[in-house]
Design an enzyme around this catalytic site. Sequence first.
Site, PDB file in Angstrom:
ATOM      1  N   ASP A 134       3.051   7.707 -39.959  1.00 53.62           N
ATOM      2  CA  ASP A 134       3.778   8.579 -39.036  1.00 53.62           C
ATOM      3  C   ASP A 134       3.498  10.031 -39.413  1.00 53.62           C
ATOM      4  OD1 ASP A 134       6.267   9.690 -37.424  1.00 53.62           O
ATOM      5  OD2 ASP A 134       6.052   7.594 -36.851  1.00 53.62           O
ATOM      6  N   ASP A 135       4.404  10.920 -39.120  1.00 51.20           N
ATOM      7  CA  ASP A 135       4.187  12.358 -39.300  1.00 51.20           C
ATOM      8  C   ASP A 135       3.980  12.708 -40.785  1.00 51.20           C
ATOM      9  OD1 ASP A 135       3.989  15.049 -38.731  1.00 51.20           O
ATOM     10  OD2 ASP A 135       5.937  15.192 -37.737  1.00 51.20           O
ATOM     11  N   LYS A 211      -0.032   6.845 -32.217  1.00 55.53           N
ATOM     12  CA  LYS A 211       1.283   7.211 -31.699  1.00 55.53           C
ATOM     13  C   LYS A 211       1.269   8.715 -31.444  1.00 55.53           C
ATOM     14  CE  LYS A 211       6.122   7.325 -33.247  1.00 55.53           C
ATOM     15  NZ  LYS A 211       7.004   6.887 -34.364  1.00 55.53           N
ATOM     16  N   ASP A 213       3.249  11.870 -30.273  1.00 55.60           N
ATOM     17  CA  ASP A 213       4.569  12.463 -30.091  1.00 55.60           C
ATOM     18  C   ASP A 213       4.479  13.655 -29.132  1.00 55.60           C
ATOM     19  OD1 ASP A 213       7.303  12.745 -30.543  1.00 55.60           O
ATOM     20  OD2 ASP A 213       7.107  12.540 -32.705  1.00 55.60           O
ATOM     21  N   SER A 245       5.088   9.004 -26.552  1.00 55.71           N
ATOM     22  CA  SER A 245       6.489   9.424 -26.599  1.00 55.71           C
ATOM     23  C   SER A 245       6.893  10.196 -25.355  1.00 55.71           C
ATOM     24  CB  SER A 245       6.735  10.276 -27.846  1.00 55.71           C
ATOM     25  OG  SER A 245       6.499   9.531 -29.004  1.00 55.71           O
ATOM     26  N   ARG A 270       8.008   5.227 -26.181  1.00 58.08           N
ATOM     27  CA  ARG A 270       9.389   5.440 -26.596  1.00 58.08           C
ATOM     28  C   ARG A 270      10.143   6.075 -25.439  1.00 58.08           C
ATOM     29  NH1 ARG A 270      10.802   6.936 -31.397  1.00 58.08           N
ATOM     30  NH2 ARG A 270      12.775   7.256 -30.342  1.00 58.08           N
ATOM     31  N   ASP A 274      15.492   8.487 -31.339  1.00 55.83           N
ATOM     32  CA  ASP A 274      15.025   7.866 -32.573  1.00 55.83           C
ATOM     33  C   ASP A 274      16.132   7.016 -33.191  1.00 55.83           C
ATOM     34  OD1 ASP A 274      13.437  10.952 -33.517  1.00 55.83           O
ATOM     35  OD2 ASP A 274      12.624   9.267 -32.400  1.00 55.83           O
TER      36      ASP A 274
END
Length: 484
Positions: A134-135, A211, A213, A245, A270, A274
């Site tokens: 992830d980030d 993914k 965002d 997202s 998404r 979250d």
Amino acid sequence: MGCHGCGAQHRYGAPARGGREVGAGGQVMRAASCERGEGRAELLRAPAAAMGSAGLSGLALALALALALPSVALENGLALTPPMGWLAWERFRCNVDCRADPRNCISETLFFEMADRLAEDGWRELGYQYINIDDCWSAKQRDVAGRLVPDPERFPRGIKALADYVHARGLKLGIYGDLGTLTCGGYPGTTLDRVELDAQTFAEWGVDMLKLDGCYSSGEEQAQGYPEMARALNATGRPIVYSCSWPAYQGGLPPKVNYTILANVCNLWRNYDDIQDSWDSVLSILDWFSTNQDVLQPAAGPGHWNDPDMLIIGNFGLSYEQSRSQMALWTVMAAPLLMSTDLRTISPSAKEILQNRLMIQINQDPLGIQGRRIVKEKSHIEVFLRPLSQAASALVFFSRRTDMPFLYSTSLAKLHFPQDAVYEVQDVYSGKIMSGLKTGDNFSVVINPSGVVMWYLYPTALPAQPWHVVGQQAPGEGFRPVLL
């Protein structure tokens, strides 16, 4: 992460000190850095039409792009069942202090070790195949050629070496980007002029899922950029599952979100906030998905899934009953099963829930029909139904009660099953089998507080006149099992 808190629209109330805001149940959302209203949590995989913070102008732009660029449609043949694997964010967040906390910081070591666990502890064989970064993985600056690069201290061997390690264990690697000037954690984002370069970089590294965002971007930029990334990923020639997202940043609902377009752009998306490590967070997500199921349920299917966010089973915020409930409810919603927990120290009870073979079989059903809440009782009992292939069905009896186990009585007839059918029923958690249950038979189940009873039903005798319901409609009380 989905701008994990960034751009959370202050859904739950006034911001708390430090730029954070306290959510339902006291959860804290990282809302600090998206005050411009440009960010929200991760979401969508659709063409440009799906959203726009400028409202219908963004929608119009997206529609124009979708019409002008037919190649925008993803059509990558991937994620025909909900993706399964492990995602770093909820459990490990943006912990980059590897000197103070080398075991839990975002580094190649963490991902090497989680890959070992997926490969060696029985997860891979059950379908858990993605190891997703992830980030906070990248350096704070791009290199001289303008390319993203991993942090050299925390990922000294690079992402390509990590991908090779993961692939050698029969697994796949996911990575995180953000369609904006910065990621939600403040790392370099993917602006519109960098979309093709970053897609090519990820493909050259051997990445299998992206993914994307949406922090620090406008609605118009999202409407253009999310479809452009779908096209750019396709153009690399490498199969890369695309998680968007987009919808989460546009409120998750029409008219700002066009799910028809979204399903042509992204493999999963998404839609909402979250998840945090709390039961209140799980319930808030479930409530939103149930309230809006007439919009959301028809959008899901093979290759394009709603994503209610990670499984937090095995962490700190859920009881045993609540852990069983999240697994059952996410399964009946045809949700991606992306665990975010420490697989090195997971408890046997949490592992048993996550490795339930019948549960996973139901989640991965090839029809890909998302389930729906079909009953909401004044007694705080709810019933969810998911139609499955071969005329089977999954039922979840869920208790929101907080007092004591509750005896719930009903019949399959009351749940709109076909008349004159006979079923074999298997309890998904206990494994117990009940044969010869007729549609008209009354039965009772005992449901623990914040717990579930989950059934897998398989017909042993069907009515003379076969019936059929198209699962991707959004029927109300007419939603029922499918006979194919």
